[in-house]
Design an enzyme around this catalytic site. Sequence first.
Site, PDB file in Angstrom:
ATOM      1  N   LYS A 162      33.334 -36.951  82.333  1.00  0.00           N
ATOM      2  CA  LYS A 162      33.242 -36.496  80.953  1.00  0.00           C
ATOM      3  C   LYS A 162      33.388 -34.974  80.851  1.00  0.00           C
ATOM      4  CE  LYS A 162      32.664 -40.517  79.027  1.00  0.00           C
ATOM      5  NZ  LYS A 162      32.774 -41.427  80.172  1.00  0.00           N
ATOM      6  N   ASN A 163      33.542 -34.486  79.628  1.00  0.00           N
ATOM      7  CA  ASN A 163      33.734 -33.041  79.397  1.00  0.00           C
ATOM      8  C   ASN A 163      32.537 -32.239  79.870  1.00  0.00           C
ATOM      9  OD1 ASN A 163      35.705 -34.424  77.833  1.00  0.00           O
ATOM     10  ND2 ASN A 163      35.993 -32.604  76.570  1.00  0.00           N
TER      11      ASN A 163
END
Length: 349
Positions: free
Chosen positions: A150-151
Amino acid sequence: TQDFERRFADYLGVKHAFAVANCTVGLHLANAVLDLGPGAEVILPSLSFVATANAILYTGATPAFADITSLDDLNIAPRDIERHINQRTRAIIVMHYGGYPCAIEEILQIARQYNLAIIEDAAHAPGASVNGKMVGTFGDVGCFSFFSNKNLATGEGGMVVTDRDDLAEKLRVMRSHGMTTLTWDRHRGHAHSYDVVNLGYNYRIDEMRSALGLVQLEKLPRNNERRRELTAEYRRLLADVPGLLVPFSEHPGTSACHLFPILLGSDIDRHSFIERMRDQGIQTSIHYPPIHQFSYYQERFGIWADQLPLTKAVGLREVTLPLYPGMTRRDVKAVVDAIRLVIERSGLG
């Protein structure tokens, strides 16, 4: 963990944030604190990770799958949400696909009209915004993922956020065994015992992952901006490649650019495309096989593919290209060059 929660809440501009073990348990808590139990229906997109739907089943509610907006906008369609509303509908779950905000303001109007709650699955979208307001803060509850791809990554982990004080108190208690005080409170002498006031869960994040989260949160704006730059480069280089559609071409709001999806032409075999890209040293993925087509959901609910024609089409044609902040423009060009070569060798260029 408390520091991570405060800083994440400040980053989003939301009153309450609760760090949890992962986004799936966050979605479970969101459904639970909104009292979405047996007899309730929750509208959601089928084009999402299966956890979005599983969390509805955890509380005994029933999922109602809505179609996406178009082949350019892979988010849930407001018009199809309305089509599914009935007397049993209690909530809408939106998923901001790939970090691109859904039509959340239009969906909010629908929710107000029919007195429905909104849960935002913002697993892809930390840092995305619409008209300056952060994604995850529009609905009653927002859920974020910090999984390793994920970011904002902590390996595992997530965050549940809300501006509603009543839901915040429920989330605080249910996240940790239904207990009125935490071990940390007792360690600091703020309490000597505790009561259990609700059926709770052991859904807490741990201190090590919160420490990672604090560091990764500082990097998030810069990393998201890098993702946007790489996305723009992909779009520029893919503009004249035949046989492809690139969704979200003129999407409103600011994207977190978690994914870079493309849609193959109907005359390109996706399995062969993925295998030939692998032969060129390029790993790709699929986001997502539609949830309503999985065997478990078919057997339990008997939902047929022709009810969601756009979701079905994307489920057959979507391929996700590599995208992460450590990539360079040369890497992007290498991916696009490989795509050109695969299409040319397939006799489709």
